[in-house]
Write a protein that holds these residues in place. Sequence first.
Motif, mmCIF file in Angstrom:
data_model
loop_
_atom_site.group_PDB
_atom_site.id
_atom_site.type_symbol
_atom_site.label_atom_id
_atom_site.label_comp_id
_atom_site.label_asym_id
_atom_site.label_seq_id
_atom_site.Cartn_x
_atom_site.Cartn_y
_atom_site.Cartn_z
ATOM 1 N N ARG A 168 0.802 -1.235 0.000
ATOM 2 C CA ARG A 168 0.000 0.000 0.000
ATOM 3 C C ARG A 168 0.831 1.281 0.000
ATOM 4 N NH1 ARG A 168 -5.062 -0.904 -1.326
ATOM 5 N NH2 ARG A 168 -5.943 -2.710 -0.313
ATOM 6 N N PHE A 169 2.085 1.207 0.448
ATOM 7 C CA PHE A 169 2.905 2.414 0.545
ATOM 8 C C PHE A 169 3.920 2.551 -0.586
ATOM 9 C CE2 PHE A 169 1.631 1.429 4.943
ATOM 10 C CZ PHE A 169 0.844 2.548 5.163
ATOM 11 N N GLY A 170 3.884 1.665 -1.561
ATOM 12 C CA GLY A 170 4.782 1.787 -2.709
ATOM 13 C C GLY A 170 6.241 1.525 -2.392
ATOM 14 N N VAL A 171 6.511 0.788 -1.330
ATOM 15 C CA VAL A 171 7.893 0.506 -0.934
ATOM 16 C C VAL A 171 8.605 -0.233 -2.067
ATOM 17 C CG1 VAL A 171 9.348 -0.719 0.717
ATOM 18 C CG2 VAL A 171 7.253 0.418 1.491
ATOM 19 N N GLY A 172 9.809 0.221 -2.395
ATOM 20 C CA GLY A 172 10.583 -0.396 -3.460
ATOM 21 C C GLY A 172 10.397 0.262 -4.815
ATOM 22 N N ALA A 173 9.423 1.175 -4.919
ATOM 23 C CA ALA A 173 9.213 1.875 -6.194
ATOM 24 C C ALA A 173 10.417 2.771 -6.487
ATOM 25 C CB ALA A 173 7.942 2.709 -6.138
ATOM 26 N N THR A 174 10.762 2.888 -7.759
ATOM 27 C CA THR A 174 11.883 3.716 -8.193
ATOM 28 C C THR A 174 11.357 4.855 -9.053
ATOM 29 O OG1 THR A 174 13.364 1.818 -8.171
ATOM 30 C CG2 THR A 174 14.068 3.728 -9.452
ATOM 31 N N ILE A 175 11.784 6.067 -8.745
ATOM 32 C CA ILE A 175 11.404 7.258 -9.497
ATOM 33 C C ILE A 175 12.639 7.764 -10.209
ATOM 34 C CG2 ILE A 175 10.526 9.610 -9.323
ATOM 35 C CD1 ILE A 175 9.320 8.485 -6.558
ATOM 36 N N ARG A 176 12.526 7.980 -11.508
ATOM 37 C CA ARG A 176 13.651 8.436 -12.327
ATOM 38 C C ARG A 176 13.245 9.752 -12.977
ATOM 39 N NH1 ARG A 176 18.038 5.999 -15.262
ATOM 40 N NH2 ARG A 176 18.407 7.092 -17.211
ATOM 41 N N ILE A 177 14.039 10.797 -12.747
ATOM 42 C CA ILE A 177 13.777 12.113 -13.326
ATOM 43 C C ILE A 177 14.907 12.434 -14.286
ATOM 44 C CG2 ILE A 177 13.464 14.563 -12.852
ATOM 45 C CD1 ILE A 177 12.536 13.731 -10.039
ATOM 46 N N GLU A 178 14.543 12.711 -15.538
ATOM 47 C CA GLU A 178 15.534 13.038 -16.560
ATOM 48 C C GLU A 178 15.337 14.474 -17.006
ATOM 49 O OE1 GLU A 178 15.141 10.201 -19.716
ATOM 50 O OE2 GLU A 178 15.512 8.494 -18.404
ATOM 51 N N SER A 179 16.423 15.245 -17.034
ATOM 52 C CA SER A 179 16.376 16.616 -17.526
ATOM 53 C C SER A 179 17.651 16.885 -18.309
ATOM 54 C CB SER A 179 16.245 17.605 -16.364
ATOM 55 O OG SER A 179 17.457 17.706 -15.661
ATOM 56 N N ALA A 180 17.767 18.096 -18.826
ATOM 57 C CA ALA A 180 18.972 18.465 -19.571
ATOM 58 C C ALA A 180 20.206 18.436 -18.682
ATOM 59 C CB ALA A 180 18.795 19.854 -20.180
ATOM 60 N N LEU A 181 20.028 18.549 -17.373
ATOM 61 C CA LEU A 181 21.161 18.541 -16.443
ATOM 62 C C LEU A 181 21.605 17.143 -16.050
ATOM 63 C CD1 LEU A 181 20.218 21.469 -14.060
ATOM 64 C CD2 LEU A 181 21.862 21.469 -15.929
ATOM 65 N N GLY A 182 20.792 16.142 -16.347
ATOM 66 C CA GLY A 182 21.175 14.784 -15.984
ATOM 67 C C GLY A 182 20.002 13.981 -15.465
ATOM 68 N N VAL A 183 20.312 12.930 -14.754
ATOM 69 C CA VAL A 183 19.311 11.983 -14.264
ATOM 70 C C VAL A 183 19.388 11.925 -12.746
ATOM 71 C CG1 VAL A 183 18.599 9.559 -14.277
ATOM 72 C CG2 VAL A 183 19.475 10.617 -16.370
ATOM 73 N N GLN A 184 18.222 11.937 -12.107
ATOM 74 C CA GLN A 184 18.139 11.710 -10.668
ATOM 75 C C GLN A 184 17.273 10.477 -10.452
ATOM 76 O OE1 GLN A 184 17.108 14.987 -8.082
ATOM 77 N NE2 GLN A 184 17.703 16.458 -9.644
ATOM 78 N N VAL A 185 17.713 9.606 -9.564
ATOM 79 C CA VAL A 185 16.965 8.389 -9.271
ATOM 80 C C VAL A 185 16.725 8.325 -7.772
ATOM 81 C CG1 VAL A 185 16.967 5.863 -9.375
ATOM 82 C CG2 VAL A 185 17.976 7.195 -11.240
#
Length: 152
Positions: free
Chosen positions: A98-115
């Motif tokens: 129910r709390f999304g434990v283990g989910a991975t969020i990946r953000i991509e922009s011109a400056l790079g990637v954050q995970v």
Amino acid sequence: MSAETPAARRRVMRDSPVMVESHLAYRNLGNLAFENVSADWGLNQKGVSFGSAFGDLDGDGNLDLVYSNYQKGITLLRNDCDTGHRVTVDLRGTVSNRFGVGATIRIESALGVQVRQLVWRAEFSRAASRSCTSGWETTRSSAVWLQRGPAG
């Protein structure tokens, strides 16, 4: 000094000097370079502190900082920054996770990637959250990807 009994160990702890240290904060500049921003962020003080937690305590979208201090009260540093951009993802599973434990969020922009990965851990002096927040200092467009955690 030998401390073989519980009473002797307590005596050693009680008689040991307190190790006061400077509080430090660093900004990641990329390419393994960091800038000391302790004074800029209000952390240029000395003490014995531990048990820190970040969270948006006042609902303004900025991550605030709370930490505990040895033989003192807690310290609350409210983040009133009005620059930069952030993404906060509040995770809610649909099946047994129910709390999304283990989910991975990946953000991509011109400056790079954050995970970021949501890891649930409960420890003394630390709270758990089902939200992940990432920030960056540009208005360039970004793509946000979410990989589901185990069991939905």
